[in-house]
Design a protein around this motif. Structure first.
Motif, PDB file in Angstrom:
ATOM      1  N   ALA A  71      -2.332  -7.380   8.810  1.00  6.90           N
ATOM      2  CA  ALA A  71      -2.714  -6.443   9.871  1.00  6.90           C
ATOM      3  C   ALA A  71      -4.067  -6.094   9.825  1.00  6.90           C
ATOM      4  O   ALA A  71      -4.784  -6.110  10.911  1.00  6.90           O
ATOM      5  CB  ALA A  71      -1.760  -5.442  10.220  1.00  6.90           C
ATOM      6  N   ALA A  72      -4.356  -5.554   8.603  1.00  7.76           N
ATOM      7  CA  ALA A  72      -5.900  -5.231   8.406  1.00  7.76           C
ATOM      8  C   ALA A  72      -6.843  -6.639   8.674  1.00  7.76           C
ATOM      9  O   ALA A  72      -7.912  -6.164   9.130  1.00  7.76           O
ATOM     10  CB  ALA A  72      -5.880  -4.601   7.056  1.00  7.76           C
ATOM     11  N   LEU A 101      -3.572  -4.883   0.841  1.00  6.57           N
ATOM     12  CA  LEU A 101      -4.155  -4.276   1.791  1.00  6.57           C
ATOM     13  C   LEU A 101      -5.462  -3.516   1.241  1.00  6.57           C
ATOM     14  O   LEU A 101      -6.656  -3.419   1.810  1.00  6.57           O
ATOM     15  CB  LEU A 101      -3.350  -2.853   2.219  1.00  6.57           C
ATOM     16  CG  LEU A 101      -3.736  -1.883   3.147  1.00  6.57           C
ATOM     17  CD1 LEU A 101      -4.399  -2.652   4.458  1.00  6.57           C
ATOM     18  CD2 LEU A 101      -2.871  -0.810   3.436  1.00  6.57           C
ATOM     19  N   GLY A 102      -5.235  -3.117  -0.309  1.00  6.03           N
ATOM     20  CA  GLY A 102      -6.537  -2.432  -0.778  1.00  6.03           C
ATOM     21  C   GLY A 102      -7.603  -3.430  -0.930  1.00  6.03           C
ATOM     22  O   GLY A 102      -8.674  -3.278  -0.876  1.00  6.03           O
ATOM     23  N   GLY A 103      -7.118  -4.761  -1.181  1.00  4.53           N
ATOM     24  CA  GLY A 103      -8.259  -5.579  -1.475  1.00  4.53           C
ATOM     25  C   GLY A 103      -8.839  -6.129  -0.193  1.00  4.53           C
ATOM     26  O   GLY A 103      -9.951  -6.371  -0.247  1.00  4.53           O
ATOM     27  N   VAL A 104      -8.231  -6.283   1.019  1.00  2.00           N
ATOM     28  CA  VAL A 104      -8.761  -6.544   2.165  1.00  2.00           C
ATOM     29  C   VAL A 104      -9.696  -5.439   2.565  1.00  2.00           C
ATOM     30  O   VAL A 104     -10.965  -5.688   3.070  1.00  2.00           O
ATOM     31  CB  VAL A 104      -7.743  -6.588   3.398  1.00  2.00           C
ATOM     32  CG1 VAL A 104      -8.310  -6.701   4.792  1.00  2.00           C
ATOM     33  CG2 VAL A 104      -6.786  -8.053   3.041  1.00  2.00           C
ATOM     34  N   GLY A 116      -4.505   2.121  -3.393  1.00  3.06           N
ATOM     35  CA  GLY A 116      -3.392   1.681  -4.052  1.00  3.06           C
ATOM     36  C   GLY A 116      -2.053   1.687  -3.093  1.00  3.06           C
ATOM     37  O   GLY A 116      -0.975   1.680  -3.533  1.00  3.06           O
ATOM     38  N   VAL A 117      -2.387   1.618  -1.817  1.00  2.00           N
ATOM     39  CA  VAL A 117      -1.524   1.420  -1.072  1.00  2.00           C
ATOM     40  C   VAL A 117      -0.936   0.065  -0.657  1.00  2.00           C
ATOM     41  O   VAL A 117      -1.567  -0.656  -0.129  1.00  2.00           O
ATOM     42  CB  VAL A 117      -1.708   2.483   0.233  1.00  2.00           C
ATOM     43  CG1 VAL A 117      -0.399   2.475   1.439  1.00  2.00           C
ATOM     44  CG2 VAL A 117      -1.978   3.964  -0.097  1.00  2.00           C
ATOM     45  N   THR A 118       0.200  -0.323  -0.407  1.00  2.00           N
ATOM     46  CA  THR A 118       0.813  -1.579  -0.119  1.00  2.00           C
ATOM     47  C   THR A 118       0.649  -1.834   1.448  1.00  2.00           C
ATOM     48  O   THR A 118       0.165  -2.566   1.784  1.00  2.00           O
ATOM     49  CB  THR A 118       2.111  -1.875  -0.841  1.00  2.00           C
ATOM     50  OG1 THR A 118       2.070  -1.723  -2.298  1.00  2.00           O
ATOM     51  CG2 THR A 118       2.406  -3.398  -0.544  1.00  2.00           C
ATOM     52  N   ALA A 119       1.411  -0.772   1.891  1.00  2.00           N
ATOM     53  CA  ALA A 119       1.559  -0.818   3.342  1.00  2.00           C
ATOM     54  C   ALA A 119       1.296   0.678   4.106  1.00  2.00           C
ATOM     55  O   ALA A 119       1.922   1.676   3.491  1.00  2.00           O
ATOM     56  CB  ALA A 119       3.016  -1.453   3.822  1.00  2.00           C
ATOM     57  N   ALA A 120       0.330   0.999   4.562  1.00  2.00           N
ATOM     58  CA  ALA A 120       0.048   2.318   5.191  1.00  2.00           C
ATOM     59  C   ALA A 120       0.711   2.739   6.272  1.00  2.00           C
ATOM     60  O   ALA A 120       0.872   1.975   7.431  1.00  2.00           O
ATOM     61  CB  ALA A 120      -1.497   2.521   5.349  1.00  2.00           C
ATOM     62  N   ASP A 121       1.134   3.947   6.233  1.00  2.00           N
ATOM     63  CA  ASP A 121       1.712   4.489   7.428  1.00  2.00           C
ATOM     64  C   ASP A 121       1.067   5.484   8.271  1.00  2.00           C
ATOM     65  O   ASP A 121      -0.266   5.528   7.553  1.00  2.00           O
ATOM     66  CB  ASP A 121       3.236   5.183   7.074  1.00  2.00           C
ATOM     67  CG  ASP A 121       2.961   6.463   5.911  1.00  2.00           C
ATOM     68  OD1 ASP A 121       1.695   6.899   5.885  1.00  2.00           O
ATOM     69  OD2 ASP A 121       4.058   6.771   5.345  1.00  2.00           O
ATOM     70  N   GLY A 122       1.586   6.227   8.997  1.00  2.00           N
ATOM     71  CA  GLY A 122       0.831   7.217   9.736  1.00  2.00           C
ATOM     72  C   GLY A 122      -0.283   8.339   9.076  1.00  2.00           C
ATOM     73  O   GLY A 122      -1.227   8.765   9.094  1.00  2.00           O
ATOM     74  N   ARG A 123       0.754   8.948   7.921  1.00  2.00           N
ATOM     75  CA  ARG A 123       0.042   9.850   6.805  1.00  2.00           C
ATOM     76  C   ARG A 123      -1.009   9.102   6.197  1.00  2.00           C
ATOM     77  O   ARG A 123      -1.983   9.851   5.855  1.00  2.00           O
ATOM     78  CB  ARG A 123       1.296  10.332   6.027  1.00  2.00           C
ATOM     79  CG  ARG A 123       0.831  11.436   5.100  1.00  2.00           C
ATOM     80  CD  ARG A 123       1.909  12.038   4.435  1.00  2.00           C
ATOM     81  NE  ARG A 123       3.078  11.225   4.401  1.00  2.00           N
ATOM     82  CZ  ARG A 123       4.230  11.681   3.991  1.00  2.00           C
ATOM     83  NH1 ARG A 123       4.591  12.691   3.549  1.00  2.00           N
ATOM     84  NH2 ARG A 123       5.431  10.729   3.930  1.00  2.00           N
TER      85      ARG A 123
END
Length: 518
Positions: free
Chosen positions: A9-10, A64-67, A100-107
């Motif tokens: 998605a990123a 995600l972090g890499g992107v 360090g987040v694999t998939a980010a939520d709203g928070r």
């Protein structure tokens, strides 16, 4: 709706943001009056985003972090102008927070926007309200109230749109010119791309104040040059000292890093040598870029432009890369927005390439009733492949009438073909077709009916080349069968080795394939 933002998605966000900046570049340039009325904010943001996406393409990360880290790294290395520096720091803030987040939520995203706001403000020695900083802070604050990703993104983007509308009340340069902040508009475009990814194509940017024609662009820097360079082999202490030195003889100073030892330096000044030597005293200087504002203003006030109408932002990026201004719109919308888009080019004379028969008829009529503004001439291109042929021979140094004739002749000399899927039973020149059949058309007439897209593409190319040709241009939409471009290239190598093939991705089209033969 997306529940979380992952690497894929990123990546879509980056691609869509790039395409959106391609479409908005000229309009954003047109309203650039602060801090210097040099007409390049849209261009700077676009070049910075292109550098970010290029780094992402080269690194090809799968997290995600890499992107996000690749985007931040590329944005810093390719940052252009004040707006590019601010964008690089906003991107760095998002990347640091989500490393360090694999998939980010709203928070997670709310925290990332807060960090982006912090780093962007730290980037400038003298932050000013009514700019992109104000828009970014509004986005960070508007991201509260929920932990759902779609709600957070909607709140942030809506707050940014509202903050952009308020920028003229915060900066006299904007209110005097009658425009919103150009950098803020660019940031809204990037946020809106994220909104589209998370909320299934829903967009808010069209509700933001549309770039219009500013008044007299009088707000100019007291300095003559913009100096930028990258700095290595230094540390936080020496970077802070460099910023203080630069503030002593210039303005719009920023010395920003990527957190890993690389720094980007930006200053408006009169003494180019002093700006560069100050950097050499602190570390290793490379990628020096110096721009003279007077030259930019002369380029901004250009004499002629080519405005291309396209149905999709990805196709628009292809024309923009060839130097055209782009209007992404359907036939009726293109006609309605023609005057505004022509004004936004900043040129005295505008050649319009409609690239569709229906669009051509409507914009021709609209051009005939325009009141004031630039001189607008429509060259009747019936397909994007004819538009590319016309743009290829455009020469702004040639006499205008001769240039328009050359473009029209190049378009007319390009045979246009397309593949479509029949949606109803019908009688054609070559027989009866049924729903689902593959139809091949040349210059608007059905010449073949098939049941296999690659085979129909090969047959269509062969028919178009039967009367000769040296160059085949293929526009491949996103929903075309996988491997179509490769299959067509292989066929032409075997059957027509004398012919050159140029194929390009074209986003979303009504056709499965567009071909042009010159």
């Amino acid at each position: 709706m997306l529940r979380t933002l992952d690497a894929a998605a990123a990546r879509r966000w980056a691609d869509l943001a790039l395409a959106a900046l391609v479409a908005e570049r000229a309009a954003i340039d047109r309203i650039n009056v602060y801090p210097v009325a040099d007409g390049d904010t849209g261009t700077n943001l676009l070049q910075t985003m292109r550098a970010a996406v290029a780094e992402l393409d080269a690194a090809a990360p799968d997290t995600l972090g890499g992107v996000l880290s690749a985007l931040a790294r590329g944005a810093l290395g390719g940052a252009c102008g004040n707006s590019g520096v601010l964008f690089s720091q906003a991107m760095r803030g998002v990347a640091e927070q989500l490393q360090g987040v694999t998939a980010a939520d709203g928070r997670d995203l709310r925290a990332a926007l807060t960090r982006a706001d912090e780093l962007a403000r730290e980037a400038l020695a003298e932050p000013v309200e009514g700019t992109a900083l104000t828009v970014l802070r509004a986005a960070a604050r508007g991201a509260g109230g929920s932990d759902r990703l779609d709600v957070v993104v909607h709140g942030a983007t809506r707050a940014a749109v509202d903050a952009l509308a308020a920028t003229p009340a915060q900066l006299s340069a904007l209110s005097d010119a009658g425009v919103v902040d150009a950098g803020g508009r660019g940031f809204v475009v990037v946020l809106d791309a994220l909104h589209s990814v998370v909320r299934d194509g829903e967009r808010l940017a069209p509700e933001a104040p549309l770039p219009g024609e500013p008044g007299v662009l009088e707000h100019e820097s007291q300095y003559e040059y913009e100096v930028m360079y990258l700095l290595g082999d230094t540390d936080q202490e020496r970077a802070a000292a460099l910023r203080e030195v630069l503030c002593g003889f210039g303005d719009c100073v920023s010395v920003v890093g990527d957190g890993a030892g690389a720094w980007a330096v930006h200053v408006h000044c009169d003494d180019i040598g002093a700006a560069i030597e100050s950097g050499i005293d602190c570390g290793r200087v490379r990628n020096i870029k110096v721009t003279r504002f007077a030259d930019q203003r002369a380029a901004f006030a250009r004499e002629a432009a080519v405005l291309v109408c396209v149905p999709d932002e990805e196709l628009g990026s292809l024309f923009a890369a060839e130097g055209a201004d782009v209007l992404v719109a359907g036939p009726e919308q293109a006609a309605a927005r023609l005057g505004e888009a022509a004004e936004a080019t900043g040129a005295a004379h505008v050649v319009v390439l409609p690239n569709d028969p229906d669009t051509a008829a409507l914009v021709e009529r609209a051009a005939g009733v325009l009141d004031g503004g630039p001189d607008v001439v429509v060259v009747p291109t019936a397909s994007p492949v004819q538009g590319l042929a016309a743009l290829a021979v455009h020469d702004p140094t040639r006499r205008r009438a001769d240039d328009q004739v050359a473009m029209a002749e190049a378009a007319a000399a390009t045979r246009r073909g397309e593949l479509r899927i029949a949606d109803a039973e019908a009688l054609t020149w070559v027989g009866r077709c049924l729903p689902g059949d593959v139809l091949g058309l040349i210059d608007g007439e059905v010449v073949l009916i098939g049941d296999d897209v690659p085979a129909a593409a090969r047959d269509l190319a062969a028919r178009m080349l039967s009367t000769g040709g040296e160059l085949v241009t293929a526009l491949i939409p996103a929903d075309a069968p996988a491997g179509l471009a490769e299959d067509l290239a292989d066929h032409l190598r075997r059957a027509h080795p004398e012919v050159e093939l140029a194929d390009y991705p074209a986003g979303h089209l009504d056709a499965l394939l567009l071909l042009g033969v010159e």
